[in-house]
Design a protein around this motif. Structure first.
Motif, PDB file in Angstrom:
ATOM      1  N   UNK A  82       0.786  -1.228   0.000  1.00  0.00           N
ATOM      2  CA  UNK A  82       0.000   0.000   0.000  1.00  0.00           C
ATOM      3  C   UNK A  82       0.814   1.273   0.000  1.00  0.00           C
ATOM      4  N   UNK A  83       2.130   1.158  -0.159  1.00  0.00           N
ATOM      5  CA  UNK A  83       2.976   2.352  -0.167  1.00  0.00           C
ATOM      6  C   UNK A  83       2.949   3.036  -1.529  1.00  0.00           C
ATOM      7  N   UNK A  84       3.085   4.336  -1.519  1.00  0.00           N
ATOM      8  CA  UNK A  84       3.086   5.132  -2.739  1.00  0.00           C
ATOM      9  C   UNK A  84       4.401   4.934  -3.486  1.00  0.00           C
ATOM     10  N   UNK A  85       4.304   4.577  -4.773  1.00  0.00           N
ATOM     11  CA  UNK A  85       5.463   4.456  -5.653  1.00  0.00           C
ATOM     12  C   UNK A  85       5.315   5.521  -6.733  1.00  0.00           C
ATOM     13  N   UNK A  86       6.364   6.306  -6.956  1.00  0.00           N
ATOM     14  CA  UNK A  86       6.275   7.476  -7.828  1.00  0.00           C
ATOM     15  C   UNK A  86       7.405   7.526  -8.844  1.00  0.00           C
ATOM     16  N   UNK A  87       7.076   8.080 -10.010  1.00  0.00           N
ATOM     17  CA  UNK A  87       8.068   8.379 -11.045  1.00  0.00           C
ATOM     18  C   UNK A  87       8.397   9.860 -10.957  1.00  0.00           C
ATOM     19  N   UNK A  90      12.319  15.091 -12.009  1.00  0.00           N
ATOM     20  CA  UNK A  90      13.402  15.954 -11.549  1.00  0.00           C
ATOM     21  C   UNK A  90      14.621  15.197 -11.072  1.00  0.00           C
ATOM     22  N   UNK A  91      14.398  14.108 -10.364  1.00  0.00           N
ATOM     23  CA  UNK A  91      15.509  13.298  -9.861  1.00  0.00           C
ATOM     24  C   UNK A  91      15.834  12.134 -10.792  1.00  0.00           C
ATOM     25  N   UNK A  92      15.022  11.987 -11.852  1.00  0.00           N
ATOM     26  CA  UNK A  92      15.201  10.908 -12.843  1.00  0.00           C
ATOM     27  C   UNK A  92      15.231   9.555 -12.141  1.00  0.00           C
ATOM     28  N   UNK A  93      14.236   9.376 -11.280  1.00  0.00           N
ATOM     29  CA  UNK A  93      14.263   8.183 -10.430  1.00  0.00           C
ATOM     30  C   UNK A  93      12.859   7.650 -10.164  1.00  0.00           C
ATOM     31  N   UNK A  94      12.839   6.416  -9.679  1.00  0.00           N
ATOM     32  CA  UNK A  94      11.634   5.771  -9.177  1.00  0.00           C
ATOM     33  C   UNK A  94      11.756   5.743  -7.664  1.00  0.00           C
ATOM     34  N   UNK A  95      10.724   6.216  -6.954  1.00  0.00           N
ATOM     35  CA  UNK A  95      10.814   6.324  -5.501  1.00  0.00           C
ATOM     36  C   UNK A  95       9.625   5.654  -4.822  1.00  0.00           C
ATOM     37  N   UNK A  96       9.791   5.417  -3.526  1.00  0.00           N
ATOM     38  CA  UNK A  96       8.719   4.875  -2.693  1.00  0.00           C
ATOM     39  C   UNK A  96       8.606   5.725  -1.441  1.00  0.00           C
ATOM     40  N   UNK A 104      12.246   6.704  -0.276  1.00  0.00           N
ATOM     41  CA  UNK A 104      13.303   5.766  -0.620  1.00  0.00           C
ATOM     42  C   UNK A 104      13.469   5.716  -2.132  1.00  0.00           C
ATOM     43  N   UNK A 105      14.694   5.854  -2.612  1.00  0.00           N
ATOM     44  CA  UNK A 105      14.968   5.724  -4.040  1.00  0.00           C
ATOM     45  C   UNK A 105      15.060   4.246  -4.400  1.00  0.00           C
ATOM     46  N   UNK A 106      14.235   3.810  -5.344  1.00  0.00           N
ATOM     47  CA  UNK A 106      14.222   2.419  -5.783  1.00  0.00           C
ATOM     48  C   UNK A 106      15.093   2.199  -7.014  1.00  0.00           C
ATOM     49  N   UNK A 107      15.125   3.175  -7.902  1.00  0.00           N
ATOM     50  CA  UNK A 107      15.905   3.044  -9.139  1.00  0.00           C
ATOM     51  C   UNK A 107      16.258   4.421  -9.656  1.00  0.00           C
ATOM     52  N   UNK A 108      17.494   4.591 -10.076  1.00  0.00           N
ATOM     53  CA  UNK A 108      17.910   5.843 -10.699  1.00  0.00           C
ATOM     54  C   UNK A 108      18.943   5.637 -11.796  1.00  0.00           C
ATOM     55  N   UNK A 109      19.472   4.412 -11.895  1.00  0.00           N
ATOM     56  CA  UNK A 109      20.466   4.104 -12.933  1.00  0.00           C
ATOM     57  C   UNK A 109      20.205   2.729 -13.517  1.00  0.00           C
TER      58      UNK A 109
END
Length: 305
Positions: A82-87, A90-96, A104-109
């Motif tokens: 149920x946590x929010x996952x966002x694209x 600006x940070x060119x990343x996938x976050x939670x 929390x940064x999940x992916x950036x590279x």
């Protein structure tokens, strides 16, 4: 009248709409709305206003700012917990967003190079996170920060929930955009929105067979948008696909037939099902958030969200 909002192309569409329902504008005053995601446990909707670098929260009491600055957030979903996952462009990343509010940064590279600008995201029932990575957030300073792409392609990726490793699952797109699984997760639909900057690119929605929940088979054209380009989309409980378009929301039967449209007075960017029975279609369209009740419920996991 019914014809004021609905464009019925096929009798199948009549079973999906509520004749007495009307399109409602719930909020306005934005620059480009995107990324709606419904929180059933909180009875609220989050959505992005990308150029204003904020995420808004709507409930029956109205709209308010949920987060600003937002990192030029675009698409959102919820994971199995149920946590929010966002694209974030600006940070060119996938976050939670964790329950405590920490991000929390999940992916950036990928393969040592920065991602382009993650755009839209869905979560598989196995917890895998699938997202698209076009260049819209680095084309200009309007929805992110202008930059030269480091990735040689615009891909669709899968993030493994156990290892955190990222795998490229599709690469033959000009600009991959919205994506959605079929109800049984056997298919993945992906919007090709490259016509936004290259008119020679067909405005199509492609469909892929999902292999073992981790990879994709060869893609094929599922449907063509006849007004503007496809962006965000969702699938209902019967397997119909509802897509954004320039003139509103287009509804396609599982066989790819355009069966009807919901006319919206602004260019639609994205949509999602929500409400207590998941039969309210929330629509982000340019400056505003709209909603209309429909007959089917949308598919959305986790069920509590």
């Amino acid at each position: 009248m019914l014809e004021d909002i609905y464009d019925i192309r096929d009798p199948r569409f009549r079973a999906l709409i509520q004749p007495n329902a009307r399109l409602e504008r719930l909020a306005t005053g934005c620059r480009w709305t995107e990324g709606p995601v419904w929180f059933d446990d909180q009875q609220c909707l989050l959505f992005s206003d990308i150029p204003n670098e904020r995420i808004l929260r709507w409930s029956e009491g109205g709209a308010s700012v949920f987060r600003a600055p937002s990192g030029f957030a675009n698409g959102h979903t919820r994971d199995r917990e149920g946590r929010l996952v966002s694209c974030q462009h600006g940070t060119r990343s996938l976050t939670r967003t964790e329950p405590c509010g920490r991000i929390t940064t999940l992916a950036e590279r990928f393969e040592g190079r920065r991602l382009n600008s993650p755009n839209d995201v869905v979560v598989h029932s196995d917890g895998g996170i699938w997202f698209t990575d076009p260049t819209y957030g680095i084309i200009s300073n309007y929805e992110g920060y202008r930059a030269v792409p480091e990735q040689p392609a615009r891909r669709v990726y899968r993030l493994d929930p156990d290892t955190g490793e990222i795998a490229a699952v599709a690469a033959d797109f000009t600009q991959p955009n919205g994506l959605a699984f079929s109800p049984d997760e056997a298919l993945l639909y992906v919007a090709e929105s490259g016509a936004s900057h290259d008119p020679t690119v067909p405005p199509v929605i492609r469909v892929f067979d999902v292999q073992d929940g981790r990879a994709l088979g060869p893609g094929r054209d599922f449907a063509t948008i006849d007004a503007g380009i496809p962006d965000g989309m969702r699938v209902d409980e019967f397997g119909n696909l509802w897509s954004s378009a320039e003139d509103g929301v287009h509804c396609f039967a599982p066989d790819g037939t355009l069966i009807g449209k919901i006319r919206v007075p602004e260019v639609v960017a994205n949509l999602c099902f929500g409400g207590p029975r998941r039969n309210r279609l929330f629509i982000t369209a340019t400056t505003s958030l709209y909603a209309v009740y429909v007959e089917p419920s949308g598919i959305q996991l986790p069920r509590r969200g």
